[in-house]
Write a protein that holds these residues in place. Structure first.
Motif, PDB file in Angstrom:
ATOM      1  N   VAL A  77      -2.852   6.500  -2.338  1.00 35.40           N
ATOM      2  CA  VAL A  77      -3.010   5.880  -3.665  1.00 35.40           C
ATOM      3  C   VAL A  77      -4.460   5.956  -4.105  1.00 35.40           C
ATOM      4  O   VAL A  77      -4.770   6.324  -5.244  1.00 35.40           O
ATOM      5  N   ILE A  78      -5.369   5.614  -3.198  1.00 37.32           N
ATOM      6  CA  ILE A  78      -6.801   5.598  -3.514  1.00 37.32           C
ATOM      7  C   ILE A  78      -7.283   6.983  -3.943  1.00 37.32           C
ATOM      8  O   ILE A  78      -8.065   7.118  -4.885  1.00 37.32           O
ATOM      9  N   ASN A  79      -6.837   8.006  -3.249  1.00 36.76           N
ATOM     10  CA  ASN A  79      -7.319   9.368  -3.503  1.00 36.76           C
ATOM     11  C   ASN A  79      -6.520  10.127  -4.550  1.00 36.76           C
ATOM     12  O   ASN A  79      -6.867  11.272  -4.870  1.00 36.76           O
ATOM     13  N   ASP A  80      -5.486   9.516  -5.086  1.00 41.70           N
ATOM     14  CA  ASP A  80      -4.707  10.152  -6.137  1.00 41.70           C
ATOM     15  C   ASP A  80      -5.603  10.331  -7.372  1.00 41.70           C
ATOM     16  O   ASP A  80      -6.186   9.365  -7.860  1.00 41.70           O
ATOM     17  N   PRO A  81      -5.721  11.558  -7.879  1.00 44.68           N
ATOM     18  CA  PRO A  81      -6.571  11.775  -9.053  1.00 44.68           C
ATOM     19  C   PRO A  81      -6.164  10.924 -10.264  1.00 44.68           C
ATOM     20  O   PRO A  81      -6.995  10.639 -11.133  1.00 44.68           O
ATOM     21  N   ALA A  82      -4.910  10.505 -10.309  1.00 53.29           N
ATOM     22  CA  ALA A  82      -4.452   9.681 -11.422  1.00 53.29           C
ATOM     23  C   ALA A  82      -4.883   8.213 -11.272  1.00 53.29           C
ATOM     24  O   ALA A  82      -4.826   7.456 -12.235  1.00 53.29           O
ATOM     25  N   SER A  83      -5.316   7.817 -10.066  1.00 53.90           N
ATOM     26  CA  SER A  83      -5.751   6.425  -9.850  1.00 53.90           C
ATOM     27  C   SER A  83      -7.126   6.218 -10.469  1.00 53.90           C
ATOM     28  O   SER A  83      -7.973   7.119 -10.426  1.00 53.90           O
ATOM     29  N   PRO A  84      -7.367   5.028 -10.998  1.00 59.48           N
ATOM     30  CA  PRO A  84      -8.691   4.741 -11.559  1.00 59.48           C
ATOM     31  C   PRO A  84      -9.786   4.885 -10.500  1.00 59.48           C
ATOM     32  O   PRO A  84      -9.578   4.579  -9.323  1.00 59.48           O
ATOM     33  N   SER A  85     -10.941   5.360 -10.914  1.00 57.02           N
ATOM     34  CA  SER A  85     -12.047   5.579  -9.979  1.00 57.02           C
ATOM     35  C   SER A  85     -12.486   4.285  -9.304  1.00 57.02           C
ATOM     36  O   SER A  85     -13.017   4.317  -8.189  1.00 57.02           O
ATOM     37  N   ILE A  86     -12.246   3.144  -9.936  1.00 58.28           N
ATOM     38  CA  ILE A  86     -12.626   1.874  -9.315  1.00 58.28           C
ATOM     39  C   ILE A  86     -11.881   1.663  -7.999  1.00 58.28           C
ATOM     40  O   ILE A  86     -12.411   1.054  -7.080  1.00 58.28           O
ATOM     41  N   TYR A  87     -10.665   2.174  -7.882  1.00 63.46           N
ATOM     42  CA  TYR A  87      -9.914   2.051  -6.624  1.00 63.46           C
ATOM     43  C   TYR A  87     -10.683   2.752  -5.498  1.00 63.46           C
ATOM     44  O   TYR A  87     -10.872   2.203  -4.426  1.00 63.46           O
ATOM     45  N   ARG A  88     -11.112   3.998  -5.763  1.00 64.78           N
ATOM     46  CA  ARG A  88     -11.852   4.746  -4.742  1.00 64.78           C
ATOM     47  C   ARG A  88     -13.185   4.085  -4.433  1.00 64.78           C
ATOM     48  O   ARG A  88     -13.565   3.944  -3.269  1.00 64.78           O
ATOM     49  N   ASN A  89     -13.908   3.704  -5.478  1.00 62.41           N
ATOM     50  CA  ASN A  89     -15.219   3.089  -5.267  1.00 62.41           C
ATOM     51  C   ASN A  89     -15.101   1.788  -4.483  1.00 62.41           C
ATOM     52  O   ASN A  89     -15.888   1.538  -3.572  1.00 62.41           O
ATOM     53  N   ALA A  90     -14.136   0.975  -4.819  1.00 62.64           N
ATOM     54  CA  ALA A  90     -13.952  -0.294  -4.107  1.00 62.64           C
ATOM     55  C   ALA A  90     -13.558  -0.046  -2.660  1.00 62.64           C
ATOM     56  O   ALA A  90     -14.133  -0.636  -1.736  1.00 62.64           O
ATOM     57  N   PHE A  91     -12.590   0.824  -2.444  1.00 65.99           N
ATOM     58  CA  PHE A  91     -12.107   1.085  -1.088  1.00 65.99           C
ATOM     59  C   PHE A  91     -13.200   1.700  -0.216  1.00 65.99           C
ATOM     60  O   PHE A  91     -13.350   1.349   0.953  1.00 65.99           O
ATOM     61  N   ASN A  92     -13.960   2.612  -0.782  1.00 61.41           N
ATOM     62  CA  ASN A  92     -14.970   3.321   0.002  1.00 61.41           C
ATOM     63  C   ASN A  92     -16.288   2.571   0.165  1.00 61.41           C
ATOM     64  O   ASN A  92     -17.057   2.900   1.063  1.00 61.41           O
ATOM     65  N   ASN A  93     -16.552   1.583  -0.686  1.00 62.31           N
ATOM     66  CA  ASN A  93     -17.866   0.955  -0.665  1.00 62.31           C
ATOM     67  C   ASN A  93     -17.878  -0.554  -0.462  1.00 62.31           C
ATOM     68  O   ASN A  93     -18.937  -1.116  -0.201  1.00 62.31           O
ATOM     69  N   ALA A  94     -16.760  -1.205  -0.594  1.00 62.72           N
ATOM     70  CA  ALA A  94     -16.747  -2.667  -0.451  1.00 62.72           C
ATOM     71  C   ALA A  94     -17.103  -3.063   0.977  1.00 62.72           C
ATOM     72  O   ALA A  94     -16.618  -2.463   1.933  1.00 62.72           O
ATOM     73  N   MET A  95     -17.940  -4.062   1.119  1.00 61.47           N
ATOM     74  CA  MET A  95     -18.286  -4.589   2.440  1.00 61.47           C
ATOM     75  C   MET A  95     -17.254  -5.619   2.889  1.00 61.47           C
ATOM     76  O   MET A  95     -17.078  -5.858   4.078  1.00 61.47           O
ATOM     77  N   GLU A  96     -16.605  -6.236   1.906  1.00 56.82           N
ATOM     78  CA  GLU A  96     -15.545  -7.207   2.177  1.00 56.82           C
ATOM     79  C   GLU A  96     -14.394  -6.941   1.219  1.00 56.82           C
ATOM     80  O   GLU A  96     -14.593  -6.411   0.129  1.00 56.82           O
ATOM     81  N   PHE A  97     -13.204  -7.322   1.668  1.00 59.53           N
ATOM     82  CA  PHE A  97     -12.021  -7.192   0.825  1.00 59.53           C
ATOM     83  C   PHE A  97     -11.543  -8.599   0.486  1.00 59.53           C
ATOM     84  O   PHE A  97     -11.343  -9.418   1.379  1.00 59.53           O
ATOM     85  N   GLU A  98     -11.376  -8.867  -0.809  1.00 55.72           N
ATOM     86  CA  GLU A  98     -10.981 -10.194  -1.282  1.00 55.72           C
ATOM     87  C   GLU A  98      -9.485 -10.213  -1.579  1.00 55.72           C
ATOM     88  O   GLU A  98      -8.970  -9.328  -2.268  1.00 55.72           O
ATOM     89  N   ARG A  99      -8.813 -11.245  -1.083  1.00 55.38           N
ATOM     90  CA  ARG A  99      -7.356 -11.345  -1.245  1.00 55.38           C
ATOM     91  C   ARG A  99      -6.951 -11.368  -2.714  1.00 55.38           C
ATOM     92  O   ARG A  99      -5.921 -10.820  -3.083  1.00 55.38           O
ATOM     93  N   GLN A 100      -7.733 -11.995  -3.565  1.00 55.26           N
ATOM     94  CA  GLN A 100      -7.366 -12.129  -4.976  1.00 55.26           C
ATOM     95  C   GLN A 100      -7.936 -11.013  -5.849  1.00 55.26           C
ATOM     96  O   GLN A 100      -7.880 -11.101  -7.078  1.00 55.26           O
ATOM     97  N   SER A 101      -8.446  -9.958  -5.241  1.00 54.82           N
ATOM     98  CA  SER A 101      -9.024  -8.847  -5.998  1.00 54.82           C
ATOM     99  C   SER A 101      -7.968  -8.181  -6.875  1.00 54.82           C
ATOM    100  O   SER A 101      -6.879  -7.842  -6.405  1.00 54.82           O
TER     101      SER A 101
END
Length: 131
Positions: A77-101
């Protein structure tokens, strides 16, 4: 199907068992706890649910996804070109993952996950030891 938790005296979860029957053989992962067979309904074992953490570290989130066998689905899903770039940026760069994100909620929706499944992933992630 019900979830039963074997809780140690220090309130840590020793084992989790999914069962559709009250009669279970519990084999515990904690070497300090011997294997037991209990009739849970007869002994009125409590069904407690651990609190859902609101934040988990990147390491724990990725490991929980791997342990659950769904990391490749998330990456698709993250790497699907149709997915918004924020998905990739968040997945690849977030230091923490928030449940309510909102991003996590959107990816979970694409994958067809329920809130309960997402909660279970966060709980599992929180129980992974730090590296």
């Amino acid at each position: 199907m019900a979830t039963y938790y074997l809780i140690a005296t220090d309130n840590t979860i020793v084992n989790t068992v999914l069962a559709d029957s009250a009669e279970l053989a519990l084999v515990n992962s904690d070497p300090g706890v011997t294997a037991v067979t209990q009739l849970l309904a007869k002994h009125k074992w409590p069904q407690t649910t651990p609190a859902v953490p609101q934040t988990v570290s990147r390491f724990k989130a990725i490991q929980a996804l791997e342990d659950a066998g769904v990391l490749s689905q998330v990456e698709s899903v993250i790497n699907d070109p149709a997915s918004p770039s924020i998905y990739r940026n968040a997945f690849n760069n977030a230091m923490e993952f928030e449940r309510q994100s909102p991003t996590i909620a959107a990816v979970a929706q694409i994958l067809g996950w329920t809130d309960a499944q997402l909660d279970e992933l966060f709980i599992a992630a929180s129980q992974i030891p730090d590296p």
